[in-house]
Design an enzyme around this catalytic site. Structure first.
Site, short mmCIF file in Angstrom:
data_model
loop_
_atom_site.label_atom_id
_atom_site.label_comp_id
_atom_site.label_asym_id
_atom_site.label_seq_id
_atom_site.Cartn_x
_atom_site.Cartn_y
_atom_site.Cartn_z
N LYS A 49 0.84 -1.21 0.00
CA LYS A 49 0.00 0.00 0.00
C LYS A 49 0.87 1.25 0.00
CE LYS A 49 -3.75 -2.56 2.21
NZ LYS A 49 -4.45 -2.97 3.42
N GLN A 93 -4.77 -1.72 9.64
CA GLN A 93 -4.64 -3.04 9.03
C GLN A 93 -5.21 -4.12 9.95
OE1 GLN A 93 -3.54 -3.51 5.88
NE2 GLN A 93 -3.89 -5.70 6.02
N ASP A 116 -11.18 2.49 4.21
CA ASP A 116 -11.35 1.03 4.23
C ASP A 116 -12.83 0.64 4.14
OD1 ASP A 116 -9.46 -0.98 4.25
OD2 ASP A 116 -8.92 -0.69 6.35
N1 GUN Z 1 -6.84 -7.20 6.07
C1 GUN Z 1 -7.21 -7.95 5.01
N2 GUN Z 1 -7.80 -7.16 4.07
C2 GUN Z 1 -7.80 -5.91 4.58
C3 GUN Z 1 -8.28 -4.65 4.09
O1 GUN Z 1 -8.83 -4.51 2.99
N3 GUN Z 1 -8.08 -3.61 4.90
C4 GUN Z 1 -7.49 -3.71 6.12
N4 GUN Z 1 -7.37 -2.62 6.86
N5 GUN Z 1 -7.06 -4.85 6.60
C5 GUN Z 1 -7.21 -5.93 5.83
#
Ligand code: GUN
Length: 291
Positions: A49, A93, A116
């Site tokens: 990211k 996350q 998110d």
């Molecule tokens: N863990 C697995 N997929 C995601 C996501 O799309 N966003 C976040 N913040 N954590 C994740």
């Protein structure tokens, strides 16, 4: 059988965003990425990211609190970012350590910075078909993959395998929306579903998001179905330098030959998630009037 190339589609979207961001003259969009602890998959996702953000001109602020952080301390960290006008988007996350209530954390992120899409308000807006909110990145990425691969869900039976807040529930709501490309008949299956293969065999479009390596086998898929594999599982493999290989929730070698379309793992849904995160970050920036 057509392989849906997530890398290629994501690269197109990311290139479009890069152009839009290059035209911004006052301030660039900024995303705060919070990763608690050192979960190896999370380390790799947050790095990806951060790298994509840098590539397209989105500023990122990386916060790496230790695994011992209390829920109160994490709330305080989020409150600070919520109040900071230089921050457009905030991502925490997942997964978080067990002593922290993950949903409470998602709720703490200000809805207008919730890139998110896990906040109650934004999940509610998906149910209400209100486009002013943020759609969770993986479900949004799946819809975009289908649209850009010419798969129209109208009147088709979409079977979602998995009921998570991050993928299963929101993608089911999106497929159900009364909108171009959607309008599907939707079933959601999970660990308590009886006669699961009987249901998955009825799917025109099967979305596998249960986090179990190669769970979906050829006998569970109707010939000619579209299969979207959301799983990213690490399976021990002594022949690999890393000691593991990545595989999806679908047993690709047996399922792929009988599909009309299928996404590979890696290189399917994964890259789309990051692309949609960047898209949401630009949306947050614009909604905030560039703050
Ligand atoms: N863990 C697995 N997929 C995601 C996501 O799309 N966003 C976040 N913040 N954590 C994740």
């Amino acid at each position: 059988m057509e392989l849906i190339d997530g890398n290629k589609i994501a690269a197109t979207i990311v290139a479009e965003l890069k152009e839009e961001i290059a035209a911004l003259t006052v301030r660039k969009p900024c995303i705060a990425l919070i990763r608690v602890g050192e979960d190896p998959a999370s380390v790799s996702y947050v790095k990806k990211k951060e790298k994509t953000a840098a590539d397209i001109g989105v500023t990122s602020r990386i916060l790496l609190p230790p695994i011992t952080i209390t829920q109160g301390e994490l709330f305080a960290l989020i409150d600070g970012l919520n109040a900071d006008p230089a921050v457009d988007g905030i991502l925490v996350q997942s997964p978080l350590p067990k002593h922290i209530d993950e949903v409470a954390v998602f709720r703490r992120v200000a809805p207008e910075k919730d890139v998110d899409g896990f906040n109650t308000i934004n999940l509610g807006k998906v149910a209400q078909e209100d486009d002013t909110g943020f759609v969770a990145c993986t479900p949004a990425g799946i819809m975009e993959l289908l649209a850009r691969s010419g798969v129209d869900l109208k009147g088709r039976h979409v079977v979602v395998l998995g009921r998570s807040l991050i993928v299963g529930k929101p993608v089911a709501l999106l497929a159900l929306q009364k909108k171009a490309g959607a309008n599907a008949t939707v079933s959601i299956c999970h660990s308590a579903t009886a006669n699961l293969p009987e249901l998955t065999r009825q799917a025109d479009v099967l979305i596998a998001a249960i986090g179990r390596a190669e769970f979906v086998t050829a006998d569970m898929v109707k010939p000619g179905a579209v299969v979207i594999d959301v799983g990213i599982n690490r399976v021990p493999d002594a022949t690999k330098k890393t000691g593991y290989r990545l595989t999806g929730d679908v047993h690709f070698p047996s399922v792929a030959p009988q599909c009309s379309h299928i996404t590979p793992v890696p290189g399917g849904v994964g890259p789309m998630t990051v692309a949609m995160l960047m898209k949401n970050t630009l949306k947050a920036y614009r909604l905030g009037g560039g703050r």
